[in-house]
Scaffold this motif. Structure first.
Motif, PDB file in Angstrom:
ATOM      1  N   GLN A  98      -5.183   7.775   5.744  1.00 53.39           N
ATOM      2  CA  GLN A  98      -5.846   8.906   5.051  1.00 53.39           C
ATOM      3  C   GLN A  98      -6.140   8.514   3.593  1.00 53.39           C
ATOM      4  OE1 GLN A  98      -2.805   9.448   6.817  1.00 53.39           O
ATOM      5  NE2 GLN A  98      -3.597   9.725   8.730  1.00 53.39           N
ATOM      6  N   ALA A  99      -5.321   8.163   2.972  1.00 53.70           N
ATOM      7  CA  ALA A  99      -5.594   7.731   1.409  1.00 53.70           C
ATOM      8  C   ALA A  99      -6.595   6.680   1.338  1.00 53.70           C
ATOM      9  CB  ALA A  99      -4.062   7.177   0.934  1.00 53.70           C
ATOM     10  N   PHE A 100      -6.488   5.693   2.437  1.00 54.73           N
ATOM     11  CA  PHE A 100      -7.574   4.456   2.202  1.00 54.73           C
ATOM     12  C   PHE A 100      -8.994   4.826   2.481  1.00 54.73           C
ATOM     13  CE2 PHE A 100      -8.027  -0.369   3.525  1.00 54.73           C
ATOM     14  CZ  PHE A 100      -9.092  -0.198   2.655  1.00 54.73           C
ATOM     15  N   LEU A 156      -9.989   8.044   2.089  1.00 53.51           N
ATOM     16  CA  LEU A 156     -10.560   8.857   1.232  1.00 53.51           C
ATOM     17  C   LEU A 156     -11.142   8.180   0.043  1.00 53.51           C
ATOM     18  CD1 LEU A 156     -11.031  11.601  -0.475  1.00 53.51           C
ATOM     19  CD2 LEU A 156      -8.878  11.341  -1.265  1.00 53.51           C
ATOM     20  N   ALA A 157     -10.542   6.931  -0.106  1.00 53.29           N
ATOM     21  CA  ALA A 157     -10.738   6.066  -1.478  1.00 53.29           C
ATOM     22  C   ALA A 157     -11.872   5.585  -0.994  1.00 53.29           C
ATOM     23  CB  ALA A 157      -9.722   5.085  -1.686  1.00 53.29           C
ATOM     24  N   ARG A 158     -12.115   4.833   0.214  1.00 51.18           N
ATOM     25  CA  ARG A 158     -13.633   4.148   0.690  1.00 51.18           C
ATOM     26  C   ARG A 158     -14.555   5.184   0.369  1.00 51.18           C
ATOM     27  NH1 ARG A 158     -13.483  -0.517   3.384  1.00 51.18           N
ATOM     28  NH2 ARG A 158     -15.181   0.263   5.142  1.00 51.18           N
ATOM     29  N   TYR A 159     -14.518   6.310   0.971  1.00 52.20           N
ATOM     30  CA  TYR A 159     -15.591   7.201   0.882  1.00 52.20           C
ATOM     31  C   TYR A 159     -15.910   7.539  -0.494  1.00 52.20           C
ATOM     32  CZ  TYR A 159     -14.846   8.380   5.882  1.00 52.20           C
ATOM     33  OH  TYR A 159     -14.930   8.330   7.319  1.00 52.20           O
ATOM     34  N   GLN A 160     -14.900   7.592  -1.474  1.00 50.20           N
ATOM     35  CA  GLN A 160     -15.324   8.021  -2.730  1.00 50.20           C
ATOM     36  C   GLN A 160     -16.081   6.772  -3.438  1.00 50.20           C
ATOM     37  OE1 GLN A 160     -11.205   9.201  -3.818  1.00 50.20           O
ATOM     38  NE2 GLN A 160     -11.874  11.311  -4.099  1.00 50.20           N
ATOM     39  N   LEU A 166       0.980  -1.077  -0.011  1.00 41.36           N
ATOM     40  CA  LEU A 166      -0.009  -0.018   0.035  1.00 41.36           C
ATOM     41  C   LEU A 166       0.897   1.241   0.026  1.00 41.36           C
ATOM     42  CD1 LEU A 166      -3.014  -0.579   2.200  1.00 41.36           C
ATOM     43  CD2 LEU A 166      -3.238  -0.047   0.029  1.00 41.36           C
ATOM     44  N   HIS A 167       1.974   1.149   0.629  1.00 38.08           N
ATOM     45  CA  HIS A 167       2.634   2.378   0.760  1.00 38.08           C
ATOM     46  C   HIS A 167       3.448   2.537  -0.726  1.00 38.08           C
ATOM     47  CE1 HIS A 167       6.605   4.772   1.421  1.00 38.08           C
ATOM     48  NE2 HIS A 167       6.115   4.935   2.259  1.00 38.08           N
ATOM     49  N   GLU A 168       3.836   1.379  -1.403  1.00 36.58           N
ATOM     50  CA  GLU A 168       4.226   1.874  -2.690  1.00 36.58           C
ATOM     51  C   GLU A 168       3.086   2.108  -3.676  1.00 36.58           C
ATOM     52  OE1 GLU A 168       7.373   1.286  -4.032  1.00 36.58           O
ATOM     53  OE2 GLU A 168       7.939   0.784  -1.671  1.00 36.58           O
ATOM     54  N   LEU A 169       1.980   2.103  -3.406  1.00 32.58           N
ATOM     55  CA  LEU A 169       0.737   2.349  -4.091  1.00 32.58           C
ATOM     56  C   LEU A 169       0.201   3.964  -3.994  1.00 32.58           C
ATOM     57  CD1 LEU A 169      -1.591   1.352  -6.177  1.00 32.58           C
ATOM     58  CD2 LEU A 169      -2.874   0.988  -4.125  1.00 32.58           C
ATOM     59  N   VAL A 170       0.322   4.151  -2.696  1.00 37.66           N
ATOM     60  CA  VAL A 170      -0.113   5.764  -2.309  1.00 37.66           C
ATOM     61  C   VAL A 170       0.800   6.698  -1.523  1.00 37.66           C
ATOM     62  CG1 VAL A 170      -2.387   4.713  -2.215  1.00 37.66           C
ATOM     63  CG2 VAL A 170      -1.028   4.848  -0.072  1.00 37.66           C
ATOM     64  N   GLY A 171       2.012   6.086  -1.019  1.00 42.21           N
ATOM     65  CA  GLY A 171       2.902   6.904  -0.376  1.00 42.21           C
ATOM     66  C   GLY A 171       2.765   6.745   0.883  1.00 42.21           C
ATOM     67  N   PRO A 172       3.067   7.759   1.953  1.00 41.20           N
ATOM     68  CA  PRO A 172       3.294   7.747   3.210  1.00 41.20           C
ATOM     69  C   PRO A 172       2.030   7.578   4.063  1.00 41.20           C
ATOM     70  CG  PRO A 172       3.951   9.846   2.581  1.00 41.20           C
ATOM     71  CD  PRO A 172       3.884   9.023   1.420  1.00 41.20           C
ATOM     72  N   ALA A 173       0.933   8.262   3.497  1.00 37.58           N
ATOM     73  CA  ALA A 173      -0.242   8.659   4.538  1.00 37.58           C
ATOM     74  C   ALA A 173      -1.124   7.489   4.134  1.00 37.58           C
ATOM     75  CB  ALA A 173      -0.771  10.081   4.205  1.00 37.58           C
ATOM     76  N   LYS A 229      -8.565   0.243  -4.518  1.00 37.81           N
ATOM     77  CA  LYS A 229      -7.341   0.429  -4.828  1.00 37.81           C
ATOM     78  C   LYS A 229      -6.918   1.103  -6.426  1.00 37.81           C
ATOM     79  CE  LYS A 229      -5.211  -3.887  -3.403  1.00 37.81           C
ATOM     80  NZ  LYS A 229      -4.370  -5.168  -3.567  1.00 37.81           N
ATOM     81  N   ARG A 230      -7.965   1.242  -7.146  1.00 33.58           N
ATOM     82  CA  ARG A 230      -8.076   1.956  -8.360  1.00 33.58           C
ATOM     83  C   ARG A 230      -8.044   3.648  -7.931  1.00 33.58           C
ATOM     84  NH1 ARG A 230     -10.619   5.013 -11.254  1.00 33.58           N
ATOM     85  NH2 ARG A 230     -12.388   4.711 -10.294  1.00 33.58           N
ATOM     86  N   VAL A 231      -9.076   3.831  -7.151  1.00 33.76           N
ATOM     87  CA  VAL A 231      -8.945   5.200  -6.657  1.00 33.76           C
ATOM     88  C   VAL A 231      -7.887   5.681  -6.009  1.00 33.76           C
ATOM     89  CG1 VAL A 231     -10.682   6.664  -5.223  1.00 33.76           C
ATOM     90  CG2 VAL A 231     -11.959   4.937  -6.598  1.00 33.76           C
ATOM     91  N   MET A 232      -7.459   4.817  -5.059  1.00 27.75           N
ATOM     92  CA  MET A 232      -6.313   5.265  -4.347  1.00 27.75           C
ATOM     93  C   MET A 232      -5.163   5.496  -5.161  1.00 27.75           C
ATOM     94  SD  MET A 232      -5.698   3.001  -0.932  1.00 27.75           S
ATOM     95  CE  MET A 232      -6.195   1.534  -1.237  1.00 27.75           C
ATOM     96  N   LYS A 233      -4.754   4.863  -6.344  1.00 29.50           N
ATOM     97  CA  LYS A 233      -3.659   5.131  -7.289  1.00 29.50           C
ATOM     98  C   LYS A 233      -4.051   6.205  -8.008  1.00 29.50           C
ATOM     99  CE  LYS A 233      -1.160   2.900 -10.825  1.00 29.50           C
ATOM    100  NZ  LYS A 233      -1.061   1.880 -11.901  1.00 29.50           N
ATOM    101  N   SER A 234      -5.325   6.729  -8.411  1.00 29.54           N
ATOM    102  CA  SER A 234      -5.453   7.923  -9.007  1.00 29.54           C
ATOM    103  C   SER A 234      -5.358   9.169  -8.260  1.00 29.54           C
ATOM    104  CB  SER A 234      -6.938   7.794  -9.458  1.00 29.54           C
ATOM    105  OG  SER A 234      -7.278   9.035 -10.010  1.00 29.54           O
ATOM    106  N   ASN A 235      -5.859   8.636  -6.944  1.00 25.03           N
ATOM    107  CA  ASN A 235      -5.420  10.315  -6.016  1.00 25.03           C
ATOM    108  C   ASN A 235      -4.147  10.429  -5.460  1.00 25.03           C
ATOM    109  OD1 ASN A 235      -8.670  10.199  -5.776  1.00 25.03           O
ATOM    110  ND2 ASN A 235      -8.654   9.394  -3.936  1.00 25.03           N
TER     111      ASN A 235
END
Length: 423
Positions: free
Chosen positions: A19-21, A23-27, A9-16, A54-60
């Motif tokens: 919070q990234a997960f 946001l993606a769940r809400y969206q 997940l860190h490789e996918l979205v970075g350090p946060a 996962k798709r939304v997290m990568k886009s965000n």
């Protein structure tokens, strides 16, 4: 403390990650019109993300990474367009940015469901959500929000004649923040307010009290002062803090208290591209010129211009006002504006000559001439060149320097800048 790198997940979205997960769940829930139930961001990590999440997290993550690059370029290291933030600085930035985006999704433009408008949320509702954060985290949210509003202000100036008429009536920066980081980034990249939900402009009660007033109120209750600079909040240090203007010796930070550590407001070939939204088009030049049917192409050319390319061309004139400067020299915004005013018509004249066009005699009133306007002024516009500095504009400078140069004669840039800064 920032989480260590290493997980998928860190490789996918970075350090946060939390919070990234979150946001993606809400969206993802919003996209299928399901009700969003608020979760603690530390609990959401216990869930396994769906393929859609996962798709939304990568886009965000691509959006947040692009915003980090801009933040670093503006506030950390003005010589580099890719992020120079340390790992911890990047974590602070990402965490705060995702929290701002979550606020926009829950209570801003992102809360709109299919076929319905976003109605916003009361300050009390927003404060209930924000109270759970520490004071330091709220300061980070405030500083990232101000950065986003700075990008919004850049777009407003870079896109002249679109929103300007109502700037003092409506809180357009608040509307941008209400719209969220993704739309702000699109507006910046497109240099246009078109992605903004302009249908909300007249519904200012929805967005004028969004996020920042609630953050400020909570911090005030806690007796916490929000720092003016990003150093001490998001950043630990900046580069080039001691740079000064090659022309006047200032650092461009006159509005900040002495000793404030931040990047100076200076420009050279590394960041000329940003000038379009900071400098705008000088109003004294373009108050009448757009109404000149002959010279209107200059106005249109500058509206669409890439300022990085434009300033490289202006500085390429070795006999022009910048003859004593190099492209590497740092120049403050005031001196750059004066340089632009003294250079732009020389540049435009050379373009017309290269295109085989003839140059008419100069009008003594220059770009402020009232006889150049609209269809009634076509004859005057065709017979006289208004692409010059008006005589009356030069007159105070001439008096101060005991010179009486005609408007067509070159004025020494250094002497002009010295007079400009003495006023």
């Amino acid at each position: 403390m920032a989480p260590p790198p290493g997980s998928s997940l860190h490789e996918l979205v970075g350090p946060a990650i939390p919070q990234a997960f979150q946001l993606a769940r809400y969206q993802a829930l919003r996209s299928i019109s399901k009700d969003v139930v608020e979760e603690d961001e530390n609990d959401v990590i216990n869930h396994k993300p769906t393929p859609e999440e996962k798709r939304v997290m990568k886009s965000n993550a691509a959006v947040v990474s692009a915003l980090e690059d801009l933040f670093s370029w503006i506030h950390k290291d003005q010589t580099c367009r890719t992020s120079q933030l340390s790992y911890v600085e990047s974590w602070r930035f990402h965490r705060a940015m995702y929290r701002v985006w979550i606020m926009s999704t829950l209570y801003g433009y992102g809360s709109a469901t299919h076929g319905q408008r976003a109605t916003g949320a009361s300050p009390d509702t927003q404060r209930t959500f924000l109270q759970k954060f520490t004071s330091q985290e709220l300061v980070h949210i405030s500083k990232v929000s101000r950065f986003l509003q700075g990008l919004a202000g850049w777009v407003i100036l870079a896109e002249p004649c679109k929103l300007v008429g109502s700037l003092e009536v409506y809180d357009f920066k608040g509307l941008y923040l209400f719209a969220g980081p993704y739309i702000i980034l699109r507006c910046y990249e497109e240099q246009s307010s078109d992605p903004l939900p302009l249908s909300y402009v007249f519904d200012d009660e929805v967005y004028e009290k969004f996020l920042l007033p609630s953050v400020a109120a909570i911090l005030s209750e806690r007796n916490i002062t929000i720092p003016l600079a990003f150093v001490g909040s998001i950043l630990d240090e900046v580069r080039g803090a001691n740079n000064t203007c090659r022309a006047c010796g200032r650092d461009g930070r006159a509005s900040l208290p002495a000793g404030t550590q931040c990047t100076p407001e200076l420009y050279n070939e590394n960041n000329w591209a940003r000038l379009k939204g900071y400098m705008g088009l000088p109003s004294e030049i373009f108050v009448k010129l757009p109404s000149n049917v002959v010279e209107r192409p200059l106005f249109n050319t500058l509206k669409e211009a890439n300022y990085d390319t434009l300033f490289h061309e202006l500085f390429a004139d070795t006999d022009g006002p910048s003859k004593d400067w190099t492209k590497e020299d740092w120049i403050c915004i005031d001196c750059i504006r004066e340089f632009f005013r003294m250079s732009i018509f020389r540049w435009w004249r050379e373009r017309k000559l290269r295109a085989g066009k003839s140059i008419s005699p100069d009008c003594r009133h220059g770009y402020c001439c009232k006889d150049q306007c609209y269809e009634a002024g076509q004859d005057h516009a065709k017979r006289f060149n208004v692409g010059t500095t008006p005589f009356f504009h030069c007159f105070p400078f001439a008096e101060a320097t005991n010179t009486r140069k005609h408007v067509c004669e070159p004025v020494d840039l250094q002497a002009s800048l010295a007079y400009f800064h003495s006023r």
